[in-house]
Design a protein around this motif. Sequence first.
Motif, mmCIF file in Angstrom:
data_model
loop_
_atom_site.group_PDB
_atom_site.id
_atom_site.type_symbol
_atom_site.label_atom_id
_atom_site.label_comp_id
_atom_site.label_asym_id
_atom_site.label_seq_id
_atom_site.Cartn_x
_atom_site.Cartn_y
_atom_site.Cartn_z
ATOM 1 N N LEU A 50 0.662 -1.298 0.083
ATOM 2 C CA LEU A 50 -0.115 0.034 0.043
ATOM 3 C C LEU A 50 0.826 1.178 0.096
ATOM 4 O O LEU A 50 1.806 1.466 0.836
ATOM 5 C CB LEU A 50 -0.978 -0.146 1.400
ATOM 6 C CG LEU A 50 -2.179 0.865 1.181
ATOM 7 C CD1 LEU A 50 -3.119 0.599 -0.085
ATOM 8 C CD2 LEU A 50 -2.987 0.784 2.573
ATOM 9 N N LEU A 51 0.541 1.988 -0.977
ATOM 10 C CA LEU A 51 1.268 3.340 -1.284
ATOM 11 C C LEU A 51 0.280 4.596 -0.628
ATOM 12 O O LEU A 51 0.767 5.730 -0.116
ATOM 13 C CB LEU A 51 1.619 3.657 -2.483
ATOM 14 C CG LEU A 51 2.801 2.608 -3.203
ATOM 15 C CD1 LEU A 51 2.761 3.102 -4.572
ATOM 16 C CD2 LEU A 51 3.846 2.810 -2.435
ATOM 17 N N GLU A 52 -0.963 4.646 -1.142
ATOM 18 C CA GLU A 52 -1.934 5.617 -0.784
ATOM 19 C C GLU A 52 -3.114 4.998 -0.145
ATOM 20 O O GLU A 52 -3.543 4.093 -0.533
ATOM 21 C CB GLU A 52 -2.234 6.321 -1.911
ATOM 22 C CG GLU A 52 -1.110 7.105 -2.700
ATOM 23 C CD GLU A 52 -1.382 7.766 -4.022
ATOM 24 O OE1 GLU A 52 -2.480 7.711 -4.284
ATOM 25 O OE2 GLU A 52 -0.315 8.109 -4.587
ATOM 26 N N LEU A 53 -3.703 5.696 1.023
ATOM 27 C CA LEU A 53 -4.915 5.268 1.604
ATOM 28 C C LEU A 53 -5.828 6.483 1.715
ATOM 29 O O LEU A 53 -5.244 7.457 2.541
ATOM 30 C CB LEU A 53 -4.467 4.554 3.170
ATOM 31 C CG LEU A 53 -5.802 4.136 3.865
ATOM 32 C CD1 LEU A 53 -6.608 3.192 2.934
ATOM 33 C CD2 LEU A 53 -5.268 3.527 5.384
ATOM 34 N N TYR A 54 -6.902 6.585 1.161
ATOM 35 C CA TYR A 54 -7.892 7.653 1.330
ATOM 36 C C TYR A 54 -9.089 7.097 2.165
ATOM 37 O O TYR A 54 -9.708 6.325 1.293
ATOM 38 C CB TYR A 54 -8.270 8.159 -0.263
ATOM 39 C CG TYR A 54 -7.106 8.603 -0.971
ATOM 40 C CD1 TYR A 54 -6.741 10.097 -1.133
ATOM 41 C CD2 TYR A 54 -6.367 7.622 -1.674
ATOM 42 C CE1 TYR A 54 -5.626 10.392 -1.723
ATOM 43 C CE2 TYR A 54 -5.121 8.100 -2.640
ATOM 44 C CZ TYR A 54 -5.026 9.367 -2.445
ATOM 45 O OH TYR A 54 -3.813 9.845 -3.414
ATOM 46 N N CYS A 55 -9.366 7.722 3.192
ATOM 47 C CA CYS A 55 -10.488 7.511 3.915
ATOM 48 C C CYS A 55 -11.308 8.880 4.454
ATOM 49 O O CYS A 55 -12.236 8.377 5.360
ATOM 50 C CB CYS A 55 -9.979 6.647 5.124
ATOM 51 S SG CYS A 55 -9.097 5.139 5.152
ATOM 52 N N TYR A 56 -11.139 9.829 3.955
ATOM 53 C CA TYR A 56 -11.587 10.854 4.497
ATOM 54 C C TYR A 56 -13.234 10.840 4.188
ATOM 55 O O TYR A 56 -13.650 10.111 3.201
ATOM 56 C CB TYR A 56 -11.081 12.212 3.931
ATOM 57 C CG TYR A 56 -11.109 12.468 2.480
ATOM 58 C CD1 TYR A 56 -12.383 13.021 1.766
ATOM 59 C CD2 TYR A 56 -9.886 11.948 1.821
ATOM 60 C CE1 TYR A 56 -12.107 12.934 0.553
ATOM 61 C CE2 TYR A 56 -10.214 12.059 0.525
ATOM 62 C CZ TYR A 56 -10.948 12.423 -0.143
ATOM 63 O OH TYR A 56 -11.169 12.986 -1.571
ATOM 64 N N GLY A 57 -14.121 11.732 4.905
ATOM 65 C CA GLY A 57 -15.338 11.919 4.527
ATOM 66 C C GLY A 57 -16.048 10.485 5.040
ATOM 67 O O GLY A 57 -17.333 10.232 4.491
ATOM 68 N N ASN A 58 -15.704 9.746 5.870
ATOM 69 C CA ASN A 58 -16.459 8.580 6.604
ATOM 70 C C ASN A 58 -16.560 8.797 7.982
ATOM 71 O O ASN A 58 -16.756 10.059 8.677
ATOM 72 C CB ASN A 58 -15.682 7.365 6.493
ATOM 73 C CG ASN A 58 -15.664 6.870 5.093
ATOM 74 O OD1 ASN A 58 -16.639 6.477 4.445
ATOM 75 N ND2 ASN A 58 -14.658 6.845 4.498
ATOM 76 N N LYS A 59 -17.141 8.184 8.714
ATOM 77 C CA LYS A 59 -17.630 8.305 10.274
ATOM 78 C C LYS A 59 -16.631 7.193 11.072
ATOM 79 O O LYS A 59 -17.044 6.592 11.746
ATOM 80 C CB LYS A 59 -19.294 7.730 10.464
ATOM 81 C CG LYS A 59 -20.168 8.597 9.667
ATOM 82 C CD LYS A 59 -21.452 8.106 9.683
ATOM 83 C CE LYS A 59 -22.272 8.945 8.823
ATOM 84 N NZ LYS A 59 -23.686 8.430 8.695
ATOM 85 N N ILE A 60 -15.614 7.025 10.433
ATOM 86 C CA ILE A 60 -14.682 6.340 11.267
ATOM 87 C C ILE A 60 -14.216 6.939 12.809
ATOM 88 O O ILE A 60 -13.928 7.956 12.776
ATOM 89 C CB ILE A 60 -13.170 5.992 10.370
ATOM 90 C CG1 ILE A 60 -13.857 5.288 9.185
ATOM 91 C CG2 ILE A 60 -12.139 5.326 11.269
ATOM 92 C CD1 ILE A 60 -12.555 5.174 8.108
ATOM 93 N N THR A 61 -14.207 5.894 13.633
ATOM 94 C CA THR A 61 -13.992 6.387 14.873
ATOM 95 C C THR A 61 -12.740 5.760 15.612
ATOM 96 O O THR A 61 -12.263 5.017 15.045
ATOM 97 C CB THR A 61 -15.108 6.143 16.035
ATOM 98 O OG1 THR A 61 -15.358 4.856 15.951
ATOM 99 C CG2 THR A 61 -16.403 6.776 15.401
ATOM 100 N N GLY A 62 -12.294 6.189 16.845
ATOM 101 C CA GLY A 62 -11.166 5.523 17.490
ATOM 102 C C GLY A 62 -9.667 5.969 17.116
ATOM 103 O O GLY A 62 -9.703 7.200 16.389
ATOM 104 N N THR A 63 -8.928 5.385 17.487
ATOM 105 C CA THR A 63 -7.589 5.827 17.259
ATOM 106 C C THR A 63 -6.902 5.106 15.941
ATOM 107 O O THR A 63 -7.440 4.086 15.555
ATOM 108 C CB THR A 63 -6.408 5.511 18.420
ATOM 109 O OG1 THR A 63 -6.386 4.212 18.603
ATOM 110 C CG2 THR A 63 -6.842 6.364 19.599
ATOM 111 N N ILE A 64 -5.951 5.854 15.395
ATOM 112 C CA ILE A 64 -5.481 5.152 14.150
ATOM 113 C C ILE A 64 -4.563 4.044 14.550
ATOM 114 O O ILE A 64 -3.772 4.146 15.723
ATOM 115 C CB ILE A 64 -4.678 6.136 13.404
ATOM 116 C CG1 ILE A 64 -5.275 7.213 12.781
ATOM 117 C CG2 ILE A 64 -3.598 5.342 12.187
ATOM 118 C CD1 ILE A 64 -4.561 8.407 12.041
ATOM 119 N N PRO A 65 -4.749 2.736 14.367
ATOM 120 C CA PRO A 65 -3.758 1.559 14.944
ATOM 121 C C PRO A 65 -2.237 1.747 14.512
ATOM 122 O O PRO A 65 -2.130 2.262 13.481
ATOM 123 C CB PRO A 65 -4.508 0.477 14.014
ATOM 124 C CG PRO A 65 -4.999 0.906 12.864
ATOM 125 C CD PRO A 65 -5.562 2.279 13.206
#
Length: 80
Positions: A50-65
């Motif tokens: 994985l080079l690029e990860l796009y996750c904006y505009g969601n309802k993701i909660t918690g801390t980044i693992p």
Amino acid sequence: SLKELHMTYNNLKGTMPSEFFELPKLEVLAMSENALDGTIDTRIGKMDSLLELYCYGNKITGTIPGEIGELNKIQLVTFA
């Protein structure tokens, strides 16, 4: 094998689909602007290519693992 998966604006709901973590050659995962919720699965650290990860505009909660730190090739990560 699949190198890029663009799932932006696809009305995805729930947690990140587990199938995403079974794509060993995936370089770009774009799943922004959906309705994904919950936390980021720790299996993300196994996505070695994985080079690029796009996750904006969601309802993701918690801390980044911490497993994201295992992604040696990662160049871009977006959460907001």
